[in-house]
Enzyme design. Sequence first.
Site, PDB file in Angstrom:
ATOM      1  N   GLU A  10      18.361 -12.332   5.823  1.00  0.00           N
ATOM      2  CA  GLU A  10      18.609 -12.527   7.257  1.00  0.00           C
ATOM      3  C   GLU A  10      20.117 -12.484   7.531  1.00  0.00           C
ATOM      4  O   GLU A  10      20.876 -13.300   6.978  1.00  0.00           O
ATOM      5  CB  GLU A  10      17.991 -13.864   7.708  1.00  0.00           C
ATOM      6  CG  GLU A  10      17.801 -13.936   9.207  1.00  0.00           C
ATOM      7  CD  GLU A  10      17.049 -15.186   9.655  1.00  0.00           C
ATOM      8  OE1 GLU A  10      16.303 -15.767   8.845  1.00  0.00           O
ATOM      9  OE2 GLU A  10      17.237 -15.575  10.817  1.00  0.00           O
TER      10      GLU A  10
ATOM     11  N   LYS B 203      12.814 -24.754  10.221  1.00  0.00           N
ATOM     12  CA  LYS B 203      13.038 -23.427   9.626  1.00  0.00           C
ATOM     13  C   LYS B 203      14.549 -23.176   9.554  1.00  0.00           C
ATOM     14  O   LYS B 203      15.061 -22.622   8.580  1.00  0.00           O
ATOM     15  CB  LYS B 203      12.338 -22.355  10.468  1.00  0.00           C
ATOM     16  CG  LYS B 203      12.238 -20.984   9.800  1.00  0.00           C
ATOM     17  CD  LYS B 203      13.439 -20.096  10.041  1.00  0.00           C
ATOM     18  CE  LYS B 203      13.243 -18.719   9.431  1.00  0.00           C
ATOM     19  NZ  LYS B 203      14.413 -17.844   9.597  1.00  0.00           N
TER      20      LYS B 203
ATOM     21  N   ASP C 158      12.645 -23.118  -7.644  1.00  0.00           N
ATOM     22  CA  ASP C 158      11.330 -22.893  -7.051  1.00  0.00           C
ATOM     23  C   ASP C 158      11.381 -23.291  -5.577  1.00  0.00           C
ATOM     24  O   ASP C 158      11.185 -24.447  -5.223  1.00  0.00           O
ATOM     25  CB  ASP C 158      10.304 -23.743  -7.830  1.00  0.00           C
ATOM     26  CG  ASP C 158       8.883 -23.451  -7.420  1.00  0.00           C
ATOM     27  OD1 ASP C 158       8.674 -22.976  -6.282  1.00  0.00           O
ATOM     28  OD2 ASP C 158       7.981 -23.717  -8.223  1.00  0.00           O
TER      29      ASP C 158
ATOM     30  N   HIS D 184      23.164 -13.314  16.790  1.00  0.00           N
ATOM     31  CA  HIS D 184      22.195 -12.922  15.768  1.00  0.00           C
ATOM     32  C   HIS D 184      21.969 -11.411  15.809  1.00  0.00           C
ATOM     33  O   HIS D 184      21.990 -10.742  14.787  1.00  0.00           O
ATOM     34  CB  HIS D 184      20.886 -13.667  16.021  1.00  0.00           C
ATOM     35  CG  HIS D 184      19.826 -13.396  15.006  1.00  0.00           C
ATOM     36  ND1 HIS D 184      19.802 -14.057  13.795  1.00  0.00           N
ATOM     37  CD2 HIS D 184      18.783 -12.552  15.007  1.00  0.00           C
ATOM     38  CE1 HIS D 184      18.775 -13.612  13.103  1.00  0.00           C
ATOM     39  NE2 HIS D 184      18.142 -12.704  13.818  1.00  0.00           N
TER      40      HIS D 184
HETATM   41  P1  NAD Z   1      11.332 -26.584 -18.219  1.00  0.00           P
HETATM   42  O1  NAD Z   1      10.170 -27.162 -18.896  1.00  0.00           O
HETATM   43  O2  NAD Z   1      11.638 -25.144 -18.462  1.00  0.00           O
HETATM   44  O3  NAD Z   1      12.655 -27.407 -18.550  1.00  0.00           O
HETATM   45  C1  NAD Z   1      12.709 -28.782 -18.510  1.00  0.00           C
HETATM   46  C2  NAD Z   1      12.992 -29.309 -19.883  1.00  0.00           C
HETATM   47  O4  NAD Z   1      14.311 -28.974 -20.299  1.00  0.00           O
HETATM   48  C3  NAD Z   1      12.962 -30.820 -19.924  1.00  0.00           C
HETATM   49  O5  NAD Z   1      11.629 -31.257 -20.031  1.00  0.00           O
HETATM   50  C4  NAD Z   1      13.825 -31.138 -21.133  1.00  0.00           C
HETATM   51  O6  NAD Z   1      13.058 -31.169 -22.301  1.00  0.00           O
HETATM   52  C5  NAD Z   1      14.769 -29.942 -21.240  1.00  0.00           C
HETATM   53  N1  NAD Z   1      16.183 -30.283 -20.875  1.00  0.00           N
HETATM   54  C6  NAD Z   1      17.287 -29.853 -21.540  1.00  0.00           C
HETATM   55  N2  NAD Z   1      18.400 -30.312 -20.978  1.00  0.00           N
HETATM   56  C7  NAD Z   1      18.021 -31.034 -19.925  1.00  0.00           C
HETATM   57  C8  NAD Z   1      18.726 -31.776 -18.938  1.00  0.00           C
HETATM   58  N3  NAD Z   1      20.053 -31.835 -18.895  1.00  0.00           N
HETATM   59  N4  NAD Z   1      18.021 -32.429 -17.985  1.00  0.00           N
HETATM   60  C9  NAD Z   1      16.679 -32.374 -17.979  1.00  0.00           C
HETATM   61  N5  NAD Z   1      15.949 -31.714 -18.904  1.00  0.00           N
HETATM   62  C10 NAD Z   1      16.609 -31.034 -19.865  1.00  0.00           C
HETATM   63  O7  NAD Z   1      11.230 -26.682 -16.621  1.00  0.00           O
HETATM   64  P2  NAD Z   1      10.854 -27.856 -15.615  1.00  0.00           P
HETATM   65  O8  NAD Z   1      12.102 -28.230 -14.909  1.00  0.00           O
HETATM   66  O9  NAD Z   1      10.057 -28.931 -16.238  1.00  0.00           O
HETATM   67  O10 NAD Z   1       9.895 -27.095 -14.607  1.00  0.00           O
HETATM   68  C11 NAD Z   1      10.404 -26.214 -13.634  1.00  0.00           C
HETATM   69  C12 NAD Z   1       9.515 -25.018 -13.490  1.00  0.00           C
HETATM   70  O11 NAD Z   1       8.167 -25.440 -13.253  1.00  0.00           O
HETATM   71  C13 NAD Z   1       9.881 -24.166 -12.321  1.00  0.00           C
HETATM   72  O12 NAD Z   1      10.090 -22.852 -12.765  1.00  0.00           O
HETATM   73  C14 NAD Z   1       8.666 -24.232 -11.405  1.00  0.00           C
HETATM   74  O13 NAD Z   1       8.459 -23.009 -10.743  1.00  0.00           O
HETATM   75  C15 NAD Z   1       7.552 -24.540 -12.354  1.00  0.00           C
HETATM   76  N6  NAD Z   1       6.339 -25.174 -11.830  1.00  0.00           N
HETATM   77  C16 NAD Z   1       6.273 -25.714 -10.586  1.00  0.00           C
HETATM   78  C17 NAD Z   1       5.098 -26.324 -10.145  1.00  0.00           C
HETATM   79  C18 NAD Z   1       5.082 -26.966  -8.789  1.00  0.00           C
HETATM   80  O14 NAD Z   1       6.108 -27.161  -8.194  1.00  0.00           O
HETATM   81  N7  NAD Z   1       3.917 -27.311  -8.257  1.00  0.00           N
HETATM   82  C19 NAD Z   1       3.992 -26.361 -10.992  1.00  0.00           C
HETATM   83  C20 NAD Z   1       4.094 -25.800 -12.255  1.00  0.00           C
HETATM   84  C21 NAD Z   1       5.273 -25.227 -12.689  1.00  0.00           C
END
Ligand code: NAD
Length: 464
Positions: A100, A283, A299, A397
């Site tokens: 946009e 929005k 996400d 816009h």
């Molecule tokens: P991930 O599992 O890839 O990473 C998280 C992991 O990284 C942690 O569990 C930890 O073990 C590690 N880590 C390393 N350094 C860290 C730090 N400094 N702080 C925190 N953790 C650290 O990803 P995630 O964040 O658990 O999940 C995000 C993904 O899940 C997104 O891509 C999203 O799209 C997806 N997702 C979303 C939904 C939803 O929103 N409903 C559902 C399912 C999956």
Amino acid sequence: MEKLNEIEKLTDLDAIELNGKSSRYPGFYKHDLSIRLDLLEQWYPLTTNEKWMLKRETLTPELADIMVENAIGVFGMPLGVAVNIKLNTRDYIIPMAVEESSVIAALSNSARLIRDHGNLTSKATDPIMFSQVQLVNVKDPEKAKTKILRKKKDLLRVANQQDPVLVKLGGGAKDIEVRILDSPGGPMVIVHIIVDCRDAMGANAVNTMAETLGPILADLVKGEVVCQIVSNLSDRRLVRVKMELEVACLARAGFTGDQAAERIIQAYYFADADPYRAATHNKGVMNGIDPILIATGNDWRACEAGVHSYAARSGQYKPVSKFYRDKSGKLIGEMEIPMSLGIVGGVTSIHPGVKILLKLMKVRTSMELAELCGAAGLLQNFSAIWTLATEGIQRGHMTLHARNVAVFAGAIGEMAIKVANQMAHEGRVRYDRAKQILKQFLIWEKQEQRKQNNGKKKNMTKSE
Ligand code: NAD
């Protein structure tokens, strides 16, 4: 091993110089794309390769093929930066991936205004997410609740065994809560596993914990487990933003600053009273947030779901920000929204462009990124309402949108800019008008070309 690498990346970010650099770039928009990239080097030392990647290709088809099923390519989107941002005590440059036209300009402009005539603060809560385990066919829900709470310590230990990295960083499962809900299928026992996700968004982390505890809980209460999943109404992971602005600088389109401020407040009242308007108001907030989420590999659907469900928490869908004047007459904007995002994990750790852009932003924690997103959301929202309540949204816009219309009508390169400028000058940004102008310019260009060619021929004849 991969997870340990993530921690190392954070250490890299810590080494980035944070202070003493200004994000104020007067006339940044006037430069061409390559010069803008060069100018950014004053802010952060981008390598030649990083600049090339940002300009040409940050995501390869090979990586895309790893990221999603049935990949057939990579989809492009404009990437820009909003400049001039001063939040809390620091300067920031904000990357935005957005189609946009007016979004980046609006954020940079309102950031400049606040910088010169006001103040902008933002504070995120701890990065607390939770997952839900749904238990059905439980004979005595109240008794089940007591049983679960009695076992809390053991359950938390099992949950934390699933993510030693998170625990080592000070995060992990912190609490367990139990709710009993009525449903047409009978009462349900809903268990919330409350997790500090540190710098990760955390959906995968909390989902893993829920799926581990689900069968254990079902066994404990002699029930049946159905859903085990993160809640996107992440109302414990909030960001609170406040902007203050001297109203004199709001004078516009024949309105004094004082009148403009009052009209902004009237526009807010409209959104507060009417969900139809509140949807568009919110929005405007997400216009500032989604492009950052995309640029940082977050996400955005999760955040959108969180913000909109939070907006409806009273039973009526409401604006997530509010505007009023304080005793001294300043315009105050305030906002509180959930912001579930990360700077590690998910795509953030894979996408090469995201890695460069996170360094460019110089954010060190997920909380800092949430604070920045919240601030961008409120500024964007303010900017839209200010325009709406004074000169109207279409003029500015549509001037910016004119280039898209020109390209849509078939103009390319310099010609698209010429056609767009002409439409903006006439105040008629329309597809049919773009076609007419393009046709006229092309005829004129051909005539000029012919004149030049004739001139050359005459000169040649003379010299012969
Ligand atoms: P991930 O599992 O890839 O990473 C998280 C992991 O990284 C942690 O569990 C930890 O073990 C590690 N880590 C390393 N350094 C860290 C730090 N400094 N702080 C925190 N953790 C650290 O990803 P995630 O964040 O658990 O999940 C995000 C993904 O899940 C997104 O891509 C999203 O799209 C997806 N997702 C979303 C939904 C939803 O929103 N409903 C559902 C399912 C999956």
